[in-house]
Motif scaffolding. Sequence first.
Motif, mmCIF file in Angstrom:
data_model
loop_
_atom_site.group_PDB
_atom_site.id
_atom_site.type_symbol
_atom_site.label_atom_id
_atom_site.label_comp_id
_atom_site.label_asym_id
_atom_site.label_seq_id
_atom_site.Cartn_x
_atom_site.Cartn_y
_atom_site.Cartn_z
ATOM 1 N N SER A 1 2.138 6.728 -6.737
ATOM 2 C CA SER A 1 0.609 7.743 -7.046
ATOM 3 C C SER A 1 1.153 9.134 -7.062
ATOM 4 C CB SER A 1 -0.313 7.581 -6.091
ATOM 5 O OG SER A 1 -1.314 8.505 -6.425
ATOM 6 N N LYS A 2 2.020 9.503 -5.750
ATOM 7 C CA LYS A 2 2.700 10.678 -5.613
ATOM 8 C C LYS A 2 3.556 10.997 -6.777
ATOM 9 C CE LYS A 2 2.104 10.678 -0.705
ATOM 10 N NZ LYS A 2 2.783 10.836 0.786
ATOM 11 N N GLU B 1 1.020 4.102 -2.807
ATOM 12 C CA GLU B 1 0.842 5.555 -2.485
ATOM 13 C C GLU B 1 2.041 6.346 -3.013
ATOM 14 O OE1 GLU B 1 0.594 8.211 1.487
ATOM 15 O OE2 GLU B 1 0.336 6.294 1.688
ATOM 16 N N LEU B 2 3.260 5.748 -2.841
ATOM 17 C CA LEU B 2 4.559 6.649 -3.329
ATOM 18 C C LEU B 2 4.325 6.751 -4.905
ATOM 19 C CD1 LEU B 2 6.986 5.036 -1.001
ATOM 20 C CD2 LEU B 2 6.022 7.151 -0.914
ATOM 21 N N ASP C 1 0.726 -1.142 0.231
ATOM 22 C CA ASP C 1 0.063 0.075 0.007
ATOM 23 C C ASP C 1 0.977 1.208 0.025
ATOM 24 O OD1 ASP C 1 -2.325 -1.498 -0.155
ATOM 25 O OD2 ASP C 1 -2.515 -1.180 2.131
ATOM 26 N N GLN C 2 1.832 1.205 0.953
ATOM 27 C CA GLN C 2 2.850 2.350 0.768
ATOM 28 C C GLN C 2 3.394 2.646 -0.545
ATOM 29 O OE1 GLN C 2 5.027 0.815 4.184
ATOM 30 N NE2 GLN C 2 4.422 2.599 5.253
#
Length: 92
Positions: free
Chosen positions: A25-26, A22-23, A18-19
């Motif tokens: 996506s950033k 998220e990274l 998940d991290q």
Amino acid sequence: MSSRRSRQHSSSTRISDDQIVELVSKLRQLVPEIRNRRSDKVSASKVLQETCNYIRSLHREVSDLSERLSQLLTTIDADSAEAGIIRSLLNQ
């Protein structure tokens, strides 16, 4: 004991899926080449590749600007207001 400690340490510093999502996506939001695409379907590996390309591009741009500033500083009076402005910008 030592190997158990290292296993605990490595598992506590491991990044979850998940991290990673998220990274990535950033990064998609930060890298212009990806951000400006119409499709959101860009693989994580492509995002990482484009991020590396973008960082290389920024590095070249910084080197270019640094070289241009150095050349500019050699052509102006070191005690002039312009030289002071350039020095203050470089020290930020």
